[in-house]
Design a protein around this motif. Structure first.
Motif, PDB file in Angstrom:
ATOM      1  N   MET A  32      -4.877   3.205  59.389  1.00  0.00           N
ATOM      2  CA  MET A  32      -4.970   3.390  57.941  1.00  0.00           C
ATOM      3  C   MET A  32      -6.282   2.846  57.378  1.00  0.00           C
ATOM      4  O   MET A  32      -6.916   3.462  56.519  1.00  0.00           O
ATOM      5  N   GLY A  33      -6.712   1.695  57.867  1.00  0.00           N
ATOM      6  CA  GLY A  33      -7.932   1.082  57.336  1.00  0.00           C
ATOM      7  C   GLY A  33      -9.205   1.815  57.672  1.00  0.00           C
ATOM      8  O   GLY A  33     -10.264   1.506  57.119  1.00  0.00           O
ATOM      9  N   SER A  34      -9.121   2.813  58.560  1.00  0.00           N
ATOM     10  CA  SER A  34     -10.332   3.534  58.967  1.00  0.00           C
ATOM     11  C   SER A  34     -10.594   4.782  58.133  1.00  0.00           C
ATOM     12  O   SER A  34     -11.615   5.438  58.293  1.00  0.00           O
ATOM     13  N   ILE A  35      -9.659   5.127  57.233  1.00  0.00           N
ATOM     14  CA  ILE A  35      -9.839   6.338  56.425  1.00  0.00           C
ATOM     15  C   ILE A  35     -10.264   5.959  55.007  1.00  0.00           C
ATOM     16  O   ILE A  35     -10.142   4.807  54.589  1.00  0.00           O
ATOM     17  N   SER A  36     -10.777   6.923  54.279  1.00  0.00           N
ATOM     18  CA  SER A  36     -11.309   6.667  52.940  1.00  0.00           C
ATOM     19  C   SER A  36     -10.201   6.275  51.961  1.00  0.00           C
ATOM     20  O   SER A  36      -9.019   6.504  52.206  1.00  0.00           O
ATOM     21  N   ILE A  37     -10.627   5.678  50.845  1.00  0.00           N
ATOM     22  CA  ILE A  37      -9.670   5.261  49.817  1.00  0.00           C
ATOM     23  C   ILE A  37      -8.882   6.465  49.301  1.00  0.00           C
ATOM     24  O   ILE A  37      -7.668   6.387  49.066  1.00  0.00           O
ATOM     25  N   SER A  38      -9.567   7.602  49.122  1.00  0.00           N
ATOM     26  CA  SER A  38      -8.873   8.780  48.593  1.00  0.00           C
ATOM     27  C   SER A  38      -7.801   9.266  49.568  1.00  0.00           C
ATOM     28  O   SER A  38      -6.714   9.683  49.153  1.00  0.00           O
ATOM     29  N   LYS A  39      -8.077   9.203  50.876  1.00  0.00           N
ATOM     30  CA  LYS A  39      -7.072   9.617  51.860  1.00  0.00           C
ATOM     31  C   LYS A  39      -5.929   8.609  51.924  1.00  0.00           C
ATOM     32  O   LYS A  39      -4.767   8.982  52.111  1.00  0.00           O
ATOM     33  N   GLN A  40      -6.257   7.321  51.757  1.00  0.00           N
ATOM     34  CA  GLN A  40      -5.193   6.315  51.680  1.00  0.00           C
ATOM     35  C   GLN A  40      -4.293   6.594  50.474  1.00  0.00           C
ATOM     36  O   GLN A  40      -3.070   6.454  50.547  1.00  0.00           O
ATOM     37  N   ASP A  49     -15.262  14.176  43.482  1.00  0.00           N
ATOM     38  CA  ASP A  49     -14.637  15.149  44.383  1.00  0.00           C
ATOM     39  C   ASP A  49     -13.241  14.690  44.782  1.00  0.00           C
ATOM     40  O   ASP A  49     -12.301  15.503  44.887  1.00  0.00           O
ATOM     41  N   GLU A  50     -13.095  13.380  45.015  1.00  0.00           N
ATOM     42  CA  GLU A  50     -11.787  12.839  45.391  1.00  0.00           C
ATOM     43  C   GLU A  50     -10.793  12.942  44.235  1.00  0.00           C
ATOM     44  O   GLU A  50      -9.609  13.188  44.442  1.00  0.00           O
ATOM     45  N   VAL A  51     -11.285  12.753  43.006  1.00  0.00           N
ATOM     46  CA  VAL A  51     -10.423  12.910  41.834  1.00  0.00           C
ATOM     47  C   VAL A  51      -9.929  14.347  41.738  1.00  0.00           C
ATOM     48  O   VAL A  51      -8.746  14.599  41.463  1.00  0.00           O
ATOM     49  N   ASN A  52     -10.822  15.301  41.973  1.00  0.00           N
ATOM     50  CA  ASN A  52     -10.431  16.713  41.908  1.00  0.00           C
ATOM     51  C   ASN A  52      -9.360  17.028  42.949  1.00  0.00           C
ATOM     52  O   ASN A  52      -8.429  17.795  42.679  1.00  0.00           O
ATOM     53  N   HIS A  53      -9.474  16.436  44.139  1.00  0.00           N
ATOM     54  CA  HIS A  53      -8.456  16.642  45.174  1.00  0.00           C
ATOM     55  C   HIS A  53      -7.124  16.032  44.754  1.00  0.00           C
ATOM     56  O   HIS A  53      -6.058  16.638  44.943  1.00  0.00           O
TER      57      HIS A  53
END
Length: 502
Positions: free
Chosen positions: A141-149, A177-181
C-alpha cells in the motif's frame, strides 16, 4: 427501502462539556446523489458525521436509514448497516498489501480457519475494478500514490455494500488529474444509487460535483439548497454570515518605508531550481509571490530561511548581510517561516498548544540556572494565542485536535513570540475554510500595519491579488516581473507566470 431519503438525521443535538457542538440539526440525503456538507471549521460538520458513523452518541435526535431508525454504538455497526466514512487522513497500513488493507479484520477464511488468500486476492480484483483501479492486490500500500490509496479506501467502503459513503476533504492531497479521476468514481457511485456525503472547503469542487448543498454554521443547520440555486458569493455568505465582498481587508497603499529584506542574485545549489533572484521587501509591506506549479516559490523562500542550500547570492536583513543562511541565524535576525505543509513540517501533532507555540523561542525563557521558566512560557503563549483569537478548550489541548484555521493561528503565534520583523508565509490559508481565511487575512493586515514585513506565497489568484501590495512572479525558477497594485490582474500575473514556458 421505500423512503425518499437514504439518511435522515432529525433534531440531532450534541453537547460536550461547556460546548454545544450541534443544536437541533436536521440533515436529509437522497440516494443516488452527491450531497455537499459545507461550513467553516468548527461549524459542526465532522461532529455531525461522527454521530452518523457511531463514533459519537448524540444527546438528542434520531437517525433513520432508508426510513428505519438505527442506533449505531460504533463504526462497526455503521459499516454493517451500509454507512462508510472515508477520513481526510487515510487510515491504512502502508507496509501491508492492498488486499490485506481492504479486508483487514474481515479476511475470508477456509474451512480450517486459515485465511483464504486466493479468495481474498480474487475478491480484491473485483472490488478494485469498481473504482477503475488496475493494480495487483499484492502491491504494498505504501508504494502507490496518494490518489490510488484514496481509491483503495473508496473500494473498501464499497466492499461493505455501502449505501451511504461519507468523504471528508477527499482531495486535500490530490493533483488536478487525480481529482478528476476521483470525481469520475464519485459519479459512478452516485449513478449506482449510493448516497455520497461530500465535505470540502473547496468551492470549485462543490459546483463541479455536488447535486445538493447543506450549510452549517456554529453548530446549526442554516439550510439545504440545490446546487443550481447557489452562486459562490451566496454560498460564502451563508457559511460565514457576511457578504463575500468583505473577503479581503483593505491593506492600504504600498508603504514608503525602509527596506527590511534585500535578496541579491540568489541562486539555488540544486539544478533546475531558482536562479539569480533579486528583490526588496519594505517595512509594513505584504509582498506576494506568484507562479505556476514548478515556479520554485517554496524552494526560494525556504532557501532564504536557510533550509535549502544556495550556490550564490546574498541576503540582507535590516541592512545586515547574513553570512550563513541557517534557520537559527535567520530567527536571531528577526525572520520567521510558516511552511507550506503545516501537517508535515509545521506541527508537532502529539504536543500541546503551549509546546507548539513556544518551540522556537525556548532560548529566551532560560533562567539563571539555565532551566526553562515554564510559568513565563505559559503566560506568553496564552497572550499570543488570545491576541489571535485561537479557539481551544485549554492551552494543553493537543494541537492535532484543533481545526485547520486554529492550527494556523498557533503557528503564527509561534513566530510572533520570536519577535520577528519579517514573516515568510508559504500558502498561509491552505486547507482552511473561508471564514478562517478571513481571520488569517485580518491578522496579516494587522501585522503589516504594526510594521511587520510579510512575504506571502500563494497559489490562489484572488488571495494573491487581494492581499499583496506588490506581486513578484516566478516562472521555472526565474523572476519574470514585479506588479504594483494598479497592475495586478489575473491576466498580467498569468502572462508573467508562463513567460519561460514552452
Amino acid at each position: 427501502m421505500d423512503s425518499e431519503y437514504a439518511i435522515e438525521m432529525l433534531g440531532i443535538t450534541k453537547q460536550f462539556p461547556g460546548v454545544l457542538a450541534l443544536n437541533n440539526v436536521d440533515l436529509r440525503v437522497k440516494p443516488g446523489s452527491v450531497h455537499a456538507l459545507m461550513g467553516e471549521n468548527g461549524a459542526g460538520k465532522s461532529t455531525l458525521m461522527k454521530c452518523l458513523f457511531g463514533i459519537y452518541k448524540e444527546n438528542a435526535g434520531k437517525i433513520l436509514l432508508f426510513g428505519k431508525e438505527c442506533h449505531f454504538t460504533g463504526s462497526g455497526d455503521a459499516l454493517r448497516a451500509g454507512v462508510s466514512m472515508i477520513q481526510q487522513e487515510l487510515a491504512n497500513c502502508p507496509e501491508r498489501t492492498v488486499a490485506q488493507n481492504l479486508w483487514m479484520g474481515r479476511e475470508p477464511m477456509t474451512k480450517l480457519h486459515f485465511i483464504d488468500h486466493k479468495k481474498m486476492h480474487d475478491d480484491t480484483i473485483k472490488v478494485l475494478k469498481n473504482v477503475d483501479l488496475d493494480i495487483s492486490p499484492e502491491t504494498r500500500m505504501g508504494s502507490i500514490s496518494i490518489s490510488k490509496q484514496q481509491s483503495c479506501e473508496i473500494a473498501r467502503a464499497v466492499s461493505y455494500n455501502a449505501k451511504v459513503v461519507v468523504m471528508d476533504e477527499p482531495t486535500s492531497s490530490l493533483t488536478e488529474d487525480e481529482v478528476n479521476h476521483l470525481f469520475k468514481i464519485i459519479r459512478q457511485l452516485r449513478d449506482s444509487g449510493i448516497a455520497v456525503i461530500y465535505i470540502s472547503h473547496k468551492m470549485d469542487e462543490i459546483f463541479q460535483i455536488a447535486d445538493t448543498v447543506s450549510v452549517m454554521r456554529d453548530g446549526e443547520m442554516i439550510g439545504t439548497y440545490p446546487i443550481t440555486d447557489l452562486t459562490k458569493d451566496k454560498l460564502i455568505s451563508l457559511m460565514v454570515g457576511r457578504d463575500s465582498k468583505e473577503r479581503f481587508p483593505d491593506i492600504g497603499p504600498m508603504p514608503k518605508t525602509n527596506v527590511t529584506l534585500k535578496v541579491s542574485h540568489l541562486t539555488s545549489s540544486v539544478d533546475r531550481s531558482f536562479t539569480d533572484i533579486c528583490f526588496e521587501l519594505h517595512k509594513g509591506e505584504i509582498l506576494g509571490i506568484g507562479g505556476l506549479v514548478g515556479a520554485q516559490r517554496t524552494e526560494l523562500v525556504e532557501s532564504i530561511f536557510g533550509i535549502r542550500p544556495v550556490k550564490d547570492g546574498e541576503v540582507f536583513v535590516n541592512g545586515k548581510k547574513i553570512g550563513k543562511l541557517e534557520p537559527s541565524v535567520l530567527i536571531k535576525n528577526g525572520v520567521g517561516l510558516i511552511t507550506e505543509d503545516r501537517r508535515r513540517t509545521g506541527l508537532f501533532p502529539m504536543m500541546s498548544i503551549t509546546n507548539n507555540t513556544s518551540v522556537p523561542s525556548l532560548g529566551q525563557y532560560l533562567n539563571k540556572m539555565h532551566l526553562l521558566d515554564h510559568r513565563k512560557i505559559g503566560t506568553d503563549t496564552v497572550k499570543y494565542n488570545k491576541d489571535l483569537n485561537t479557539k481551544t478548550p485549554t492551552m494543553e489541548t493537543l494541537i492535532q485536535n484543533l481545526s485547520g484555521g486554529n492550527q494556523q493561528k498557533v503557528i503564527i503565534a509561534r513566530w510572533l513570540m520570536t519577535l520577528p520583523d519579517i514573516l515568510i508565509m508559504d500558502e498561509p490559508t491552505r486547507g482552511i475554510d473561508v471564514g478562517a481565511k478571513h481571520e488569517i487575512y485580518m491578522i496579516m493586515n494587522a501585522l503589516a500595519k504594526q510594521g511587520k514585513s510579510i512575504i506571502m506565497v500563494s497559489s490562489e489568484m484572488p488571495e494573491l491579488i487581494g492581499m499583496s501590495h506588490r506581486i513578484m512572479v516566478l516562472c521555472e525558477g526565474r523572476e519574470t516581473g514585479i506588479l504594483n497594485r494598479d497592475q495586478m490582474t489575473q491576466e498580467n500575473v498569468l502572462t508573467l507566470a508562463a513567460s519561460f514556458m514552452k
